[in-house]
Write a protein that holds these residues in place. Structure first.
Motif, PDB file in Angstrom:
ATOM      1  N   TYR A  32      65.059  87.382  23.997  1.00 35.49           N
ATOM      2  CA  TYR A  32      66.089  86.345  23.858  1.00 35.49           C
ATOM      3  C   TYR A  32      67.267  86.869  23.055  1.00 35.49           C
ATOM      4  CZ  TYR A  32      61.994  83.886  25.361  1.00 35.49           C
ATOM      5  OH  TYR A  32      60.880  83.519  26.070  1.00 35.49           O
ATOM      6  N   PRO A  44      53.913  90.934  13.252  1.00 40.30           N
ATOM      7  CA  PRO A  44      53.691  89.677  13.957  1.00 40.30           C
ATOM      8  C   PRO A  44      54.236  89.714  15.379  1.00 40.30           C
ATOM      9  CG  PRO A  44      55.323  89.438  12.220  1.00 40.30           C
ATOM     10  CD  PRO A  44      54.694  90.766  12.038  1.00 40.30           C
ATOM     11  N   LEU A  74      58.345  88.873  20.264  1.00 36.78           N
ATOM     12  CA  LEU A  74      58.592  87.940  21.356  1.00 36.78           C
ATOM     13  C   LEU A  74      60.007  87.394  21.341  1.00 36.78           C
ATOM     14  CD1 LEU A  74      55.204  86.083  21.431  1.00 36.78           C
ATOM     15  CD2 LEU A  74      56.121  87.709  23.054  1.00 36.78           C
ATOM     16  N   MET A  75      60.631  87.422  20.159  1.00 41.72           N
ATOM     17  CA  MET A  75      62.014  86.968  20.086  1.00 41.72           C
ATOM     18  C   MET A  75      62.953  87.963  20.751  1.00 41.72           C
ATOM     19  SD  MET A  75      62.646  85.868  16.241  1.00 41.72           S
ATOM     20  CE  MET A  75      61.339  85.203  15.293  1.00 41.72           C
ATOM     21  N   GLU A 108      55.182  87.331  17.144  1.00 45.74           N
ATOM     22  CA  GLU A 108      56.310  86.424  17.366  1.00 45.74           C
ATOM     23  C   GLU A 108      57.643  87.142  17.199  1.00 45.74           C
ATOM     24  OE1 GLU A 108      53.822  85.711  15.308  1.00 45.74           O
ATOM     25  OE2 GLU A 108      52.846  83.940  16.150  1.00 45.74           O
TER      26      GLU A 108
END
Lengths: 415, 428
Positions: free
Chosen positions: B399, B390, B395-396, B392
């Motif tokens: 951070y 995934p 994308l984490m 996402e």
């Protein structure tokens, strides 16, 4: 010296009253709110083309048009928030319970909007009291919601008496975890919580997005959505269908009172406030600032998580990918306005809830965009944070004792 | 009474503690290497190939695409990670460790790309070019933060200044032309910077509260004006500024791979390079910069030596606002050519993270900006690739990396000492 005493003796009732009034922080708060509304009104006037047209014909018609527009904006704001007083009166006189419920629907709906504000406002205020700036309420709300929702549809065959508290607890734990991480990082490594909580917001956002789009997705839906939570996990609603007013409101009030009790009536709360005011002094007094900071941050996160839990268990019953709530960010302003007092939060959350809920009606009826609310909020924060401005405008006396303003430890503040 | 024995013991314990700070990242790097070797490589056929296409249409000199064996590339990446980890455990990277962690993050993402694109091709150059573009608002925002924080004023209002800049840029740009739009964005930024300065210096409002207030105000006002005026179909001409067209720098843009990545963009990208260089020199090589920084580190000492603390801080805030406003103009005038509600989408906050990540240093901010930019360019790429894991989760990563770096598993990042503390002149 003698002179001063003389003048003190001469003070009459009115001047004493005036001085007391000037010194009261309540005066400042009320004047700030009023001034915020005035500034908002000025903005509405300045951005209305009709006003300029009316001033083109004559000065008087310009003034009256301005007044009409502002009155229309604010009256529809209050109608939307509180309901129509005429309808309420008529309904009560008729005695028909269905009519009464209908007349009170806007107000009850405002209370529904107030509920998450109560939780997040208390959460942020608690953080501020411990000297922590929790911008992460937004992320904590999200994880709290999804965790409570998961508990809401996973555990079957439970009685509501067990299922609802269980789901709330799971939501609080998830939010608490989201608050614990920045707190832990702060005390162990000095990473500033403003940045870590912002980062945690993004992590939460992508995590939830992922969870809803695959593992927790309801396979029968076209767009990514979670399954519905079970009936046994619904927070009790007091009225029939269209009215969504639910038990969460009273839970939130209870939490606010509980946090007030902890902060002001227990040793532990004293430690939290003391660490927030002066970490070094607290350390020398033998308090465990590490523990207090981590616990305060986790508790703050847990309360914010309950906001998400009460939303999904009481209002939406499922989570879709339309995630942004804004409750977490608004609650910063809200907590500041309440001067970080949990009982004050009850009042300011109500104010924010009424504004947010009324603003939709305002946009429909008066054509004033809902974002006027943000502008009101920003001016109110401005005036509260800089009371000197209010004192100058309203010619209040200078306060003799220095005001204790809300303060946050800055990026490089030493541990 | 301390005996020499006790002293020895304390020394050993201290030594152990300092080593523990050094060992954790090393072990972590090696775990990453193991993950790449054991998890990613396993699922790939030994003969599978990955293609990184390196050409964008108009490059004059075409160089062949990079085609390589997926397994070999993954082994190489795993080897690099392991090597870095071993070095960290044995010798330790000391100061450069933030960059190393960034590099490890980059390697992991690269590994995922190589793995995901196994058997197909991916436009490597295009992706990095997008990375440079997306890094612009983050880097410029971070520069704005550096300007004010080096003088001791925390500025979390960058987000608000940016959205205001984007709005002013789009509207004034539509009426008076693109350059006027930029000017308007800079002016509105300066104005908000001045508000922040007056509130935090004159009224001594907590700087974070003042910044929050500016954020709420700008977001509210721009959304309000957008809905009130710009949504109306009659008023569309107010929101059609257009945007600065890319300009390929002669010669430089012809270099294969590097050229299209760095030197074939519009004004804002070049302005970013310029600002990074300008600020690096101005802050660290000039008298002005020394005074500026001294106000942020020790205002009392600076005051004693005749530096006007208040004036320096006012100037810092206004300059910071101007830079942030300019960065905001990127959103409208540098990318889509119109204003949209909440189009900054939290980039101002990411910029703050980039500032801290880059240790309050312009070059560091650029690096951090590139990291976040890369993450954003991944978003678009991954959805095209039909990635097996995934998007996402990847994308984490930036951070999480920021938090790891901040968490100073690696040694604390230190801001200016007087950051966020109002200065009061002592009366005699």
């Amino acid at each position: 010296m003698k002179n001063k005493k003389n003048s003190d003796d001469k003070r009459n009732f009115i001047s004493i009253f005036y001085e007391e009034l000037s010194n009261s922080s309540l005066t400042i708060i009320i004047l700030s709110i009023i001034s915020g509304f005035i500034m908002g009104g000025i903005l509405v006037i300045l951005t209305s083309p009709e006003v300029y047209k009316a001033f083109g014909t004559s000065f008087l018609s310009g003034i009256s048009t301005s007044w009409k527009i502002v009155a229309n904006t604010y009256s529809s704001l209050f109608l939307g928030a509180l309901g129509d007083p005429a309808k309420i009166g008529a309904a009560i006189q008729s005695g028909d319970s269905a009519l009464i419920q209908k007349a009170f629907t806007p107000f009850l709906e405002s209370l529904v909007v107030t509920t998450p504000y109560l939780f997040t406002g208390v959460a942020v205020a608690l953080g501020f009291r411990a000297g922590l700036f929790n911008i992460g309420a937004e992320g904590q709300v999200l994880v709290g919601a999804i965790a409570a929702g998961w508990a809401g549809w996973t555990f079957t065959g439970l009685s509501p008496w067990i299922h609802v508290p269980l789901a709330m607890l799971v939501g609080a734990l998830a939010g608490g975890l989201w608050g614990f991480v920045p707190g832990f990082l702060k005390v162990r490594t000095g990473a500033h919580e403003v940045i870590t909580t912002i980062m945690m917001n993004y992590v939460a956002y992508y995590l939830i997005y992922y969870l809803i789009s695959s593992p927790l997705r309801d396979p029968n839906e076209v767009t990514p959505k979670t399954p519905w939570i079970l009936d046994s996990a619904h927070l009790y609603r007091f009225f029939p269908e269209p009215i969504r007013f639910h038990l969460g409101f009273f839970i939130a009030i209870a939490v606010a009172i509980l946090v007030w009790f902890i902060l002001f009536k227990t040793t532990w709360g004293f430690e939290i406030r003391s660490v927030g005011l002066n970490p070094n002094a607290s350390k020398y007094a033998g308090m465990n600032i590490t523990l207090v900071t981590v616990a305060a941050m986790a508790l703050s996160g847990a309360i914010a998580g309950m906001a998400g839990a009460s939303e999904i268990l009481g209002v939406t019953w499922r989570q879709s990918q339309a995630l942004a709530s804004g409750y977490g960010f608004d609650s910063i302003a809200l907590a500041l306005l309440a001067q970080n007092h949990p009982l004050g939060v009850i009042l300011t959350a109500l104010l924010f809830g009424l504004l947010r809920s009324g603003s939709r009606v305002m946009q429909l009826r008066a054509g004033t965009p809902i974002y006027i609310i943000n502008i009101l909020q920003s001016f109110i924060i401005l005036f509260i944070a800089a009371p000197a401005i209010i004192r100058t405008i309203y010619r209040l006396k200078k306060q003799s004792v220095k005001e204790v303003s809300t303060s946050t430890i800055s990026f490089s503040a030493k541990k | 009474m301390e005996t020499p024995m006790q002293n020895e013991k304390i020394k050993i314990i201290l030594n152990y503690l300092s080593n523990y700070r050094q060992h954790i990242p090393g072990v972590f790097f090696i775990l990453v290497a193991l993950f790449i070797k054991l998890v990613l490589t396993k699922s790939i056929e030994p003969e599978a190939l990955t293609t990184f296409s390196t050409n964008i249409n108009h490059t004059a000199i075409q160089i062949p695409n990079w085609v390589f064996n997926t397994r070999f590339a993954l082994d190489l990446i795993a080897g690099l990670c392991a090597g870095l980890g071993l070095y960290q455990i044995i010798r330790g990277f000391k100061k450069g460790i933030s960059s190393i962690i960034g590099a490890i993050g980059g390697l992991v993402v690269l590994g995922f790309l190589v793995w995901g694109a196994s058997g197909t091709s991916i436009s490597f150059t295009g992706m990095l070019a997008v990375m440079v573009i997306r890094s612009v608002p983050i880097t410029i925002g971070a520069l704005a933060g550096i300007l004010s924080e080096r003088a001791g004023i925390v500025n979390i209002a960058i987000e608000g200044m940016m959205i205001a800049g984007a709005f002013a840029g789009a509207v004034i740009g539509s009426i008076l032309g693109l350059w006027a739009g930029i000017l308007a964005a800079i002016l509105i930024g300066a104005l908000l910077g001045l508000v922040h300065a007056v509130l935090s210096i004159k009224y001594k409002v907590d700087q974070i509260i003042s910044g929050t207030m500016i954020n709420i105000f700008s977001t509210g006002l721009t959304s309000y004006l957008f809905i009130k005026f710009l949504q109306d179909s009659q008023n569309q001409w107010l929101n059609e500024s257009g945007f600065f067209k890319p300009y390929a720098i002669p010669l430089l843009s012809k270099i294969p791979v590097i050229g299209p990545i760095f030197f074939d963009h519009n004004l804002f990208i070049y302005a970013m390079y310029f600002l990074v260089i300008l600020l690096s020199i101005a802050l660290f090589k000039t008298k002005w910069g020394l005074r500026h920084r001294s106000v942020g580190e020790h205002p009392k000492a600076a005051d004693t030596l005749g530096v006007n603390v208040f004036r320096t801080r006012y100037l810092a805030c206004v300059l910071s606002g101007m830079v942030a406003g300019f960065g905001g103009a990127y959103f409208s005038l540098g990318s889509v050519g119109r204003f949209e509600q909440t189009m900054t989408a939290g980039r101002g906050f990411i910029a703050l993270a980039a500032m801290i990540f880059g240790n309050w240093n312009p070059l560091g901010a650029l690096q951090a900006g590139m990291l976040f930019g890369f993450a954003e360019s991944l978003t678009t790429k991954l959805s095209l690739l039909q990635f097996p894991i995934p998007a996402e989760v990847l994308l984490m990563l930036p951070y999480i990396i920021t938090m790891v770096v901040l968490a100073g598993v690696v040694g604390r990042s230190r801001g200016p000492a007087a950051d966020g503390i109002p200065y009061e002149k002592e009366s005699l």
